[in-house]
Scaffold this motif. Structure first.
Motif, PDB file in Angstrom:
ATOM      1  N   VAL A   1       0.491  -1.297  -0.216  1.00  0.00           N
ATOM      2  CA  VAL A   1       0.255   0.652   0.203  1.00  0.00           C
ATOM      3  C   VAL A   1       0.941   1.167   0.132  1.00  0.00           C
ATOM      4  CG1 VAL A   1      -1.754   0.944   1.553  1.00  0.00           C
ATOM      5  CG2 VAL A   1      -1.692  -1.068   1.222  1.00  0.00           C
ATOM      6  N   ASP A   2       1.473   1.345   0.759  1.00  0.00           N
ATOM      7  CA  ASP A   2       3.298   2.080   0.399  1.00  0.00           C
ATOM      8  C   ASP A   2       3.405   2.569  -0.478  1.00  0.00           C
ATOM      9  OD1 ASP A   2       4.639   4.053   2.570  1.00  0.00           O
ATOM     10  OD2 ASP A   2       5.968   3.054   2.315  1.00  0.00           O
ATOM     11  N   VAL A   3       3.373   1.519  -1.322  1.00  0.00           N
ATOM     12  CA  VAL A   3       4.176   1.864  -3.023  1.00  0.00           C
ATOM     13  C   VAL A   3       3.076   2.372  -3.828  1.00  0.00           C
ATOM     14  CG1 VAL A   3       5.574   0.593  -4.548  1.00  0.00           C
ATOM     15  CG2 VAL A   3       6.082   0.096  -2.084  1.00  0.00           C
ATOM     16  N   ILE A   4       2.091   1.586  -3.637  1.00  0.00           N
ATOM     17  CA  ILE A   4       0.712   2.013  -4.904  1.00  0.00           C
ATOM     18  C   ILE A   4      -0.055   2.864  -4.730  1.00  0.00           C
ATOM     19  CG2 ILE A   4       1.439  -0.091  -5.230  1.00  0.00           C
ATOM     20  CD1 ILE A   4      -1.802  -0.913  -3.986  1.00  0.00           C
ATOM     21  N   SER A   5       0.435   3.601  -3.101  1.00  0.00           N
ATOM     22  CA  SER A   5      -0.503   4.720  -2.946  1.00  0.00           C
ATOM     23  C   SER A   5       0.137   5.777  -2.917  1.00  0.00           C
ATOM     24  CB  SER A   5      -1.055   4.516  -1.902  1.00  0.00           C
ATOM     25  OG  SER A   5       0.971   4.380  -0.856  1.00  0.00           O
ATOM     26  N   LYS A   6       0.904   5.864  -3.670  1.00  0.00           N
ATOM     27  CA  LYS A   6       2.492   7.356  -3.906  1.00  0.00           C
ATOM     28  C   LYS A   6       1.672   7.376  -5.868  1.00  0.00           C
ATOM     29  CE  LYS A   6       4.153   7.623  -0.184  1.00  0.00           C
ATOM     30  NZ  LYS A   6       3.407   6.808   0.406  1.00  0.00           N
ATOM     31  N   GLY A   7       1.081   6.086  -6.302  1.00  0.00           N
ATOM     32  CA  GLY A   7       0.814   6.108  -8.464  1.00  0.00           C
ATOM     33  C   GLY A   7      -0.828   6.166  -8.255  1.00  0.00           C
ATOM     34  N   ALA A   8      -0.970   5.574  -9.778  1.00  0.00           N
ATOM     35  CA  ALA A   8      -1.936   5.927 -10.152  1.00  0.00           C
ATOM     36  C   ALA A   8      -3.517   4.814  -9.321  1.00  0.00           C
ATOM     37  CB  ALA A   8      -2.003   5.186 -11.189  1.00  0.00           C
ATOM     38  N   ALA A   9      -3.087   4.263  -8.562  1.00  0.00           N
ATOM     39  CA  ALA A   9      -3.813   3.768  -7.595  1.00  0.00           C
ATOM     40  C   ALA A   9      -4.653   3.835  -6.280  1.00  0.00           C
ATOM     41  CB  ALA A   9      -3.180   1.791  -7.327  1.00  0.00           C
ATOM     42  N   GLN A  10      -4.158   5.257  -6.039  1.00  0.00           N
ATOM     43  CA  GLN A  10      -4.056   6.208  -4.884  1.00  0.00           C
ATOM     44  C   GLN A  10      -5.845   6.111  -4.726  1.00  0.00           C
ATOM     45  OE1 GLN A  10      -4.903   9.516  -4.686  1.00  0.00           O
ATOM     46  NE2 GLN A  10      -4.962   9.244  -2.429  1.00  0.00           N
ATOM     47  N   SER A  11      -6.467   6.050  -3.717  1.00  0.00           N
ATOM     48  CA  SER A  11      -7.355   6.261  -3.517  1.00  0.00           C
ATOM     49  C   SER A  11      -7.875   7.058  -2.206  1.00  0.00           C
ATOM     50  CB  SER A  11      -8.666   5.671  -3.875  1.00  0.00           C
ATOM     51  OG  SER A  11      -8.408   4.533  -2.697  1.00  0.00           O
ATOM     52  N   TRP A  12      -9.127   7.595  -1.468  1.00  0.00           N
ATOM     53  CA  TRP A  12      -9.356   7.730  -0.365  1.00  0.00           C
ATOM     54  C   TRP A  12      -9.580   6.625   0.045  1.00  0.00           C
ATOM     55  CZ3 TRP A  12     -12.961   6.341   3.338  1.00  0.00           C
ATOM     56  CH2 TRP A  12     -12.987   7.633   4.420  1.00  0.00           C
ATOM     57  N   GLN A  13      -9.725   5.550  -0.445  1.00  0.00           N
ATOM     58  CA  GLN A  13     -10.280   4.157   0.607  1.00  0.00           C
ATOM     59  C   GLN A  13      -9.043   3.266   0.445  1.00  0.00           C
ATOM     60  OE1 GLN A  13     -13.072   3.047   1.666  1.00  0.00           O
ATOM     61  NE2 GLN A  13     -14.721   4.738   0.167  1.00  0.00           N
ATOM     62  N   MET A  14      -7.864   3.606   0.049  1.00  0.00           N
ATOM     63  CA  MET A  14      -6.421   3.615  -0.094  1.00  0.00           C
ATOM     64  C   MET A  14      -5.935   3.862   1.186  1.00  0.00           C
ATOM     65  SD  MET A  14      -3.604   2.509  -2.458  1.00  0.00           S
ATOM     66  CE  MET A  14      -4.435   1.547  -3.209  1.00  0.00           C
ATOM     67  N   GLU A  15      -5.855   5.559   1.550  1.00  0.00           N
ATOM     68  CA  GLU A  15      -5.731   6.046   2.175  1.00  0.00           C
ATOM     69  C   GLU A  15      -6.417   6.025   3.824  1.00  0.00           C
ATOM     70  OE1 GLU A  15      -2.854   7.807   2.100  1.00  0.00           O
ATOM     71  OE2 GLU A  15      -2.684   7.427   0.080  1.00  0.00           O
ATOM     72  N   ASN A  16      -7.331   5.468   3.561  1.00  0.00           N
ATOM     73  CA  ASN A  16      -8.291   6.105   4.857  1.00  0.00           C
ATOM     74  C   ASN A  16      -8.734   4.589   5.306  1.00  0.00           C
ATOM     75  OD1 ASN A  16      -8.894   8.389   5.927  1.00  0.00           O
ATOM     76  ND2 ASN A  16      -8.947   8.975   3.733  1.00  0.00           N
ATOM     77  N   ARG A  17      -8.552   2.901   4.468  1.00  0.00           N
ATOM     78  CA  ARG A  17      -9.222   1.721   4.749  1.00  0.00           C
ATOM     79  C   ARG A  17      -8.064   0.795   4.967  1.00  0.00           C
ATOM     80  NH1 ARG A  17     -12.163   4.710   7.144  1.00  0.00           N
ATOM     81  NH2 ARG A  17     -14.706   4.718   6.642  1.00  0.00           N
ATOM     82  N   SER A  18      -7.508   0.920   4.805  1.00  0.00           N
ATOM     83  CA  SER A  18      -6.431  -0.243   3.619  1.00  0.00           C
ATOM     84  C   SER A  18      -5.828  -0.724   4.839  1.00  0.00           C
ATOM     85  CB  SER A  18      -5.136  -0.039   2.944  1.00  0.00           C
ATOM     86  OG  SER A  18      -4.931   1.051   3.625  1.00  0.00           O
ATOM     87  N   GLY A  19      -5.621  -0.284   5.561  1.00  0.00           N
ATOM     88  CA  GLY A  19      -4.778  -0.921   7.438  1.00  0.00           C
ATOM     89  C   GLY A  19      -5.636  -1.532   8.228  1.00  0.00           C
ATOM     90  N   THR A  20      -6.888  -0.290   8.252  1.00  0.00           N
ATOM     91  CA  THR A  20      -8.107  -1.446   8.534  1.00  0.00           C
ATOM     92  C   THR A  20      -8.745  -2.788   8.577  1.00  0.00           C
ATOM     93  OG1 THR A  20      -9.598   0.316   8.029  1.00  0.00           O
ATOM     94  CG2 THR A  20      -8.994   0.400   9.988  1.00  0.00           C
ATOM     95  N   MET A  21      -8.336  -2.473   7.146  1.00  0.00           N
ATOM     96  CA  MET A  21      -9.108  -3.821   6.306  1.00  0.00           C
ATOM     97  C   MET A  21      -8.247  -4.367   6.334  1.00  0.00           C
ATOM     98  SD  MET A  21      -9.872  -2.418   2.876  1.00  0.00           S
ATOM     99  CE  MET A  21     -10.843  -3.245   1.566  1.00  0.00           C
ATOM    100  N   ILE A  22      -6.174  -4.711   6.863  1.00  0.00           N
ATOM    101  CA  ILE A  22      -5.229  -5.670   6.866  1.00  0.00           C
ATOM    102  C   ILE A  22      -5.483  -6.475   7.716  1.00  0.00           C
ATOM    103  CG2 ILE A  22      -3.069  -5.652   7.142  1.00  0.00           C
ATOM    104  CD1 ILE A  22      -3.218  -3.007   4.699  1.00  0.00           C
ATOM    105  N   ASP A  23      -5.698  -5.853   9.081  1.00  0.00           N
ATOM    106  CA  ASP A  23      -5.936  -5.320  10.517  1.00  0.00           C
ATOM    107  C   ASP A  23      -7.852  -5.930  10.562  1.00  0.00           C
ATOM    108  OD1 ASP A  23      -3.984  -5.041  11.086  1.00  0.00           O
ATOM    109  OD2 ASP A  23      -4.450  -2.400  11.705  1.00  0.00           O
ATOM    110  N   GLY A  24      -7.978  -6.948   9.395  1.00  0.00           N
ATOM    111  CA  GLY A  24      -9.860  -6.780   9.709  1.00  0.00           C
ATOM    112  C   GLY A  24     -10.882  -6.331  10.807  1.00  0.00           C
TER     113      GLY A  24
END
Length: 289
Positions: free
Chosen positions: A204-227
């Protein structure tokens, strides 16, 4: 002093009404659960009312933020409703996510009483409401919007007129359609990373710097990974919203294959007991063995 009635004190309406009270407006509130209105009045300067008619009497603006179409009809129509009891010249602003059809119906009824109606669904979730940073999508007349916008600015960082009545709701539908695809895509991407043995956080840290970035990635990826999903916008609410989107699509001839599929996926999450989980919980159905 501008008098405002705020009807509906859920996770969104409660802080929104609070921003108005702290801004110095004369605010009266009503909630189906009286104790919630009394709690609000103990926390903010304002008055808790026992009936809708009491709350809207003499109000310059009436804000509503309730559950769905049926709830709107209950508070707007009838002898004790908003339209019958708010004064002529009042501006009625609905922040509920509802159908464009009900907005048009209520606007027509309000016009008979010389009241203006603005459908103004919001995006930004509970956090956005609490921080006063909601996106507000409005449908109504330019004149009514110009008067109401300075008030809505107290809880909205982006308050925009999208067109005539119904346009706000249709814009919110576009928002939800886009989010449905984004969350499903992010869920699949993170699930793939996990299955591939990658460190999902590094990915996430890598791809969030490119075209895949989104609000959902920035704000929800961490909690998604943690369940972790005991927060945010509930699956039940998203299914309600997607149902509105799919109904409107049938009317206007749009094709929404991804939104329809994701709606079914949210049904799977509900069957897993995730009715009140955040919408990012789509990843959990992919993790099932």
């Amino acid at each position: 002093m501008v008098c405002i009635a705020f009807i509906g004190l859920g996770v969104m309406g409660y802080p929104m009404a609070g921003h108005l009270a702290k801004a110095g407006f004369d605010v009266r509130v009503w909630n189906r659960t009286t104790a919630k209105a009394e709690q609000w009045a103990n926390e903010y300067p304002g008055k808790a009312c026992k009936t809708v008619s009491e709350a809207v009497e003499g109000a310059d603006l009436v804000m509503t933020c309730v559950g769905a179409d049926k709830d709107l009809l209950e508070v707007f129509e009838g002898h004790d409703g908003i339209i019958a009891n708010a004064p002529q010249g009042a501006i009625l602003i609905d922040h509920t996510t509802a159908s464009s059809g009900v907005a048009e119906r209520l606007a027509a009824a309000a016009a008979l009483r010389n009241q203006a109606f603005i459908d103004a669904p919001v995006s930004g979730g509970q956090q956005g409401a609490e921080n006063g940073k909601l996106t507000v999508m409005c449908g109504g007349s330019e004149a009514a919007f110009t008067k109401a916008k300075p008030v809505m600015d107290h809880y909205g960082r982006a308050v925009n007129l999208m067109g005539p009545v119904g346009s706000g709701q249709k814009t919110k539908m576009v928002n939800q359609i886009a989010i449905a695809g984004l969350v499903q895509g992010l869920s699949e991407a993170l699930h793939f990373a996990e299955q591939a043995g990658l460190d999902a956080r590094k990915v996430v840290d890598v791809i969030s710097k490119g075209a895949a970035q989104s609000w959902q990635m920035e704000n929800r990826s961490g909690t998604m990974i943690d369940g972790e999903f005991e927060h945010g916008f509930a699956v039940d609410w998203m299914r309600k919203d997607l149902g509105i989107c799919l109904d409107e699509a049938r009317r206007n001839g749009s094709r929404l294959p991804v939104a329809a599929l994701v709606d079914q996926f949210y049904g799977d999450v509900q069957q897993m007991g995730g009715n009140r989980w955040d919408t990012s919980s789509l990843i959990q159905r992919l993790r099932r063995k």
